[in-house]
Design an enzyme around this catalytic site. Structure first.
Site, short mmCIF file in Angstrom:
data_model
loop_
_atom_site.label_atom_id
_atom_site.label_comp_id
_atom_site.label_asym_id
_atom_site.label_seq_id
_atom_site.Cartn_x
_atom_site.Cartn_y
_atom_site.Cartn_z
N GLY A 1 5.80 9.46 7.05
CA GLY A 1 3.92 9.48 6.13
C GLY A 1 4.64 9.24 4.74
CD GLU B 1 1.81 12.82 14.59
OE1 GLU B 1 3.52 12.89 14.93
OE2 GLU B 1 1.22 12.88 14.44
CE LYS C 1 5.56 6.75 14.47
NZ LYS C 1 4.17 6.06 13.24
CE LYS D 1 -5.15 6.18 10.14
NZ LYS D 1 -3.60 6.21 9.20
CG HIS E 1 7.66 10.63 16.72
ND1 HIS E 1 6.23 10.55 15.96
CD2 HIS E 1 8.32 11.26 15.88
CE1 HIS E 1 6.35 11.40 14.56
NE2 HIS E 1 7.79 11.38 15.22
CG ASN E 2 2.80 8.58 15.83
OD1 ASN E 2 3.78 8.67 15.69
ND2 ASN E 2 1.86 7.95 15.26
CB SER F 1 7.92 8.97 11.89
OG SER F 1 7.01 9.84 12.08
NE ARG G 1 -4.00 6.64 48.96
CZ ARG G 1 -2.84 5.73 49.52
NH1 ARG G 1 -2.10 5.76 50.39
NH2 ARG G 1 -2.77 4.04 49.38
CB ALA H 1 -1.08 0.15 1.16
N GLY I 1 4.58 0.50 1.97
CA GLY I 1 5.27 -0.12 1.71
C GLY I 1 5.92 0.12 0.13
P1 NBP Z 1 -2.23 0.05 5.33
O1 NBP Z 1 -2.10 -0.02 6.76
O2 NBP Z 1 -3.91 0.71 4.63
O3 NBP Z 1 -2.72 -1.65 4.69
C1 NBP Z 1 -2.88 -2.46 3.75
C2 NBP Z 1 -1.45 -3.78 3.37
O4 NBP Z 1 -2.04 -4.78 4.30
C3 NBP Z 1 -1.96 -3.91 2.40
O5 NBP Z 1 -0.80 -3.98 1.32
C4 NBP Z 1 -3.06 -5.14 2.12
O6 NBP Z 1 -2.66 -5.97 1.29
C5 NBP Z 1 -2.22 -5.45 3.58
N1 NBP Z 1 -3.28 -6.51 4.25
C6 NBP Z 1 -4.13 -6.47 5.23
BR1 NBP Z 1 -4.90 -4.85 4.91
N2 NBP Z 1 -4.52 -7.96 5.98
C7 NBP Z 1 -3.74 -8.46 5.11
C8 NBP Z 1 -3.46 -10.05 5.95
N3 NBP Z 1 -4.47 -10.76 6.51
N4 NBP Z 1 -2.30 -10.45 4.70
C9 NBP Z 1 -1.27 -9.86 4.43
N5 NBP Z 1 -1.24 -8.65 3.64
C10 NBP Z 1 -2.63 -7.96 4.51
O7 NBP Z 1 -1.21 0.38 4.44
P2 NBP Z 1 -0.44 1.61 4.69
O8 NBP Z 1 -1.32 3.10 4.73
O9 NBP Z 1 0.59 1.64 3.67
O10 NBP Z 1 0.31 1.17 6.51
C11 NBP Z 1 1.43 -0.07 6.52
C12 NBP Z 1 1.70 0.30 8.15
O11 NBP Z 1 2.50 1.38 7.61
C13 NBP Z 1 0.62 0.38 9.27
O12 NBP Z 1 1.28 -0.37 9.83
C14 NBP Z 1 0.74 1.81 9.62
O13 NBP Z 1 -0.14 1.59 10.30
C15 NBP Z 1 2.01 2.11 9.51
N6 NBP Z 1 2.19 3.67 9.43
C16 NBP Z 1 1.65 4.15 8.18
C17 NBP Z 1 2.35 5.31 7.92
C18 NBP Z 1 0.67 6.49 6.74
O14 NBP Z 1 1.25 7.98 6.85
N7 NBP Z 1 0.21 6.07 5.88
C19 NBP Z 1 2.89 6.34 8.33
C20 NBP Z 1 3.34 5.30 9.50
C21 NBP Z 1 3.62 3.99 9.57
P3 NBP Z 1 -4.75 -6.39 -0.31
O15 NBP Z 1 -2.84 -5.24 -0.48
O16 NBP Z 1 -3.98 -7.34 -0.66
O17 NBP Z 1 -5.46 -5.90 0.64
#
Ligand code: NBP
Length: 477
Positions: free
Chosen positions: A130, A190, A183, A261, A186-187, A128, A447, A11, A14
């Site tokens: 985003g 924030e 982490k 969140k 940190h949040n 961190s 107390r 997503a 990643g």
């Molecule tokens: P999401 O948190 O929205 O997760 C989506 C991903 O998880 C997709 O690749 C999805 O695969 C996969 N997934 C799920 Br949902 N269930 C699954 C399962 N049972 N088996 C395998 N894969 C599974 O994605 P993101 O926003 O990119 O965040 C990823 C991580 O990074 C999270 O833990 C988030 O808290 C953390 N994070 C996010 C940010 C930010 O700014 N967004 C910042 C720092 C950390 P699919 O495509 O097959 O559905």
């Protein structure tokens, strides 16, 4: 060819992290539960570097050089466990699973323990910054076994943000859950920073009577001084933004109910367990939940209170300077509380966390990046066992010179009925720590009265109980 690193979970986070590794010259194996995402990544960004697209978990593992480095970037919680269960049986001792999601540190501790039995190194890694940070350089907070950092560290140093002095914003934070813990805090910090900025904005709006555009200018000026930070910078951007549809300030057309969140809430929950007063962070979390209680707010709107009446132009300018002092002093307190929480966890979990190194890796890439963090690092460099940031001479001096204005701002806020839970909690914390005597002595008396809980005396060793129901004589407990 084999890949030096693999990313599963493509997503936004990643995908961008995988691209960041590839842009830095690493061959990256990519995999996602739904393989369409894998193919989309390679189709769209394949020319940025070397990617190996893997359809199945088996192909993915086979594409990685040993020891394997497998970054998991899926939704935190059950999906992370599901992915670990899928991959662990395919791995060999010495391989690494690196969880870059926002995992709860207790889950990270459990996963690390379970995988250790199999000889797999589990690295809980806070990330961190985003979406943009993941691509261009995040602040990275890896925990887990130190030896895994020997092989992983140089790669992370390459893809991480760099501070102004060129230092990579990554360090081995500590064993098992230490990275995710840091982490989390940190949040939490924030949340507190954002709340304090919000209060400063509201005071400038209601007490000084300034428009959002004018306040944006003030934040821009502040951003050239000691408050220089990413959050102050984007605050000015948001306040200066005008809604295209209505021509009104953007901030006036957004529903005033803040969402969250969970990492701020965790910071407070864990602080309660550790017995660490993080009142500023807690007020920030509560302020978001209060904002969301629309019905309660509607039902309370008619309650009595003063109506803010804006100051004269010259008074307003002086008031704005005072708000800067109040914001800065409150910020010192928030960081004091956050670092206290990390320090307490260090003792509780026997983590060898270097607090100065933590402040140093937050200087770039992450949401709370700020010039201020250099100051915190300097404080810990000067004295590694600093009991509190407030015990640092430089911070103590700054608060000393800010405190009159800080108090005046709170007087004005109270008189005019503008809520300032963050500023107020910070000042109460400061005054409580300074106090010669606290009413905790009375609490202990109460107390002992109702529950025979005993108390200690200022002039003798031991515990005592007063026979409150009898002749009120004192007995040794
Ligand atoms: P999401 O948190 O929205 O997760 C989506 C991903 O998880 C997709 O690749 C999805 O695969 C996969 N997934 C799920 Br949902 N269930 C699954 C399962 N049972 N088996 C395998 N894969 C599974 O994605 P993101 O926003 O990119 O965040 C990823 C991580 O990074 C999270 O833990 C988030 O808290 C953390 N994070 C996010 C940010 C930010 O700014 N967004 C910042 C720092 C950390 P699919 O495509 O097959 O559905």
């Amino acid at each position: 060819t084999t890949a030096q690193i693999g990313v599963t979970g493509l997503a936004v986070m990643g995908r961008n992290l995988a691209r960041n590794f590839a842009r830095n010259g690493y061959t990256v194996a990519v995999h996602n539960r739904t393989s369409a995402r894998t193919h989309a990544l390679v189709a769209e960004f394949g020319d940025e570097g070397e990617f190996i697209a893997a359809e199945t978990a088996k192909d993915f593992v086979a594409a990685l050089e040993r020891p394997r480095r497998l970054v998991v970037m899926v939704k935190a919680g059950e999906p992370t466990d599901a992915v670990i269960q899928e991959f662990a049986p395919l791995l060999e001792p010495g391989d690494m699973i690196i969880d870059g999601g926002n995992a709860h540190f207790a889950d990270t501790r459990r996963r690390e323990r379970e995988l250790r039995e199999q000889g797999i190194h589990f690295v809980g890694m806070g990330v961190s910054g985003g979406e943009e940070g993941a691509l261009l350089g995040p602040s990275i907070m890896p925990g887990g076994p130190k030896e895994s950092y020997d092989s992983l560290g140089p790669m992370l140093e390459k893809i991480s943000a760099k501070a102004a002095d060129g230092a990579p914003c990554v360090t081995h934070v500590g064993p098992d859950g230490a990275g995710h813990f840091v982490k989390m805090v940190h949040n939490g910090i924030e949340y507190a920073d954002m709340q304090l900025i919000g209060e400063a904005y509201q005071l400038l709006r209601e007490v000084a009577g300034y428009s959002p555009a004018r306040i944006a200018e003030i934040f821009r000026t502040w951003n050239t001084g000691r408050l220089d930070s990413y959050l102050i910078e984007i605050t000015a951007e948001v306040l200066a933004h005008v809604d295209a549809a209505t021509g009104k300030p953007f901030v006036d057309v957004v529903v005033d109910q803040a969402e969250q969140k969970g990492t701020g809430r965790w910071t407070v929950q864990i602080a309660l367990d550790l017995g660490v007063p993080v009142s500023g962070i807690a007020e920030a979390v509560f302020a978001r939940s209060l904002s969301g209680h629309a019905d309660l707010r509607a039902a309370s709107r008619g309650l009595a209170g003063p109506k803010a009446s804006p100051l004269s132009e010259s008074e307003a300018a002086a008031f704005a300077d005072r708000v800067e002092q109040a914001l800065y002093a409150s910020k010192i307190v928030s960081y004091t509380q956050g670092f206290h929480e990390i320090d307490a966890a260090r003792t509780e979990y026997d983590w060898d966390i270097d607090l100065g190194a933590v402040s140093a890796i937050w200087r770039g890439g992450c949401i709370i990046r700020a010039a201020f963090l250099d100051r915190i690092r300097a404080a810990y460099d000067a004295r590694a066992d600093l009991p509190s940031l407030l015990a640092d001479d430089a911070f103590a001096r700054e608060i000393a010179s800010a405190q009159d204005d800080w108090r005046e701002v709170l007087v004005a806020a109270t008189r005019q009925g503008v809520p300032t839970p963050g500023f107020s909690a910070a000042l109460a914390y400061y005054d409580a720590l300074r106090a010669e005597r606290l009413p905790a002595a009375l609490t202990q008396g109460q107390r002992d009265f109702f529950g025979a809980h005993t108390y200690r005396r200022v002039d003798q060793e031991g515990s005592f109980h007063t026979l409150w129901g009898g002749d009120r004589s004192e007995v040794s407990a």
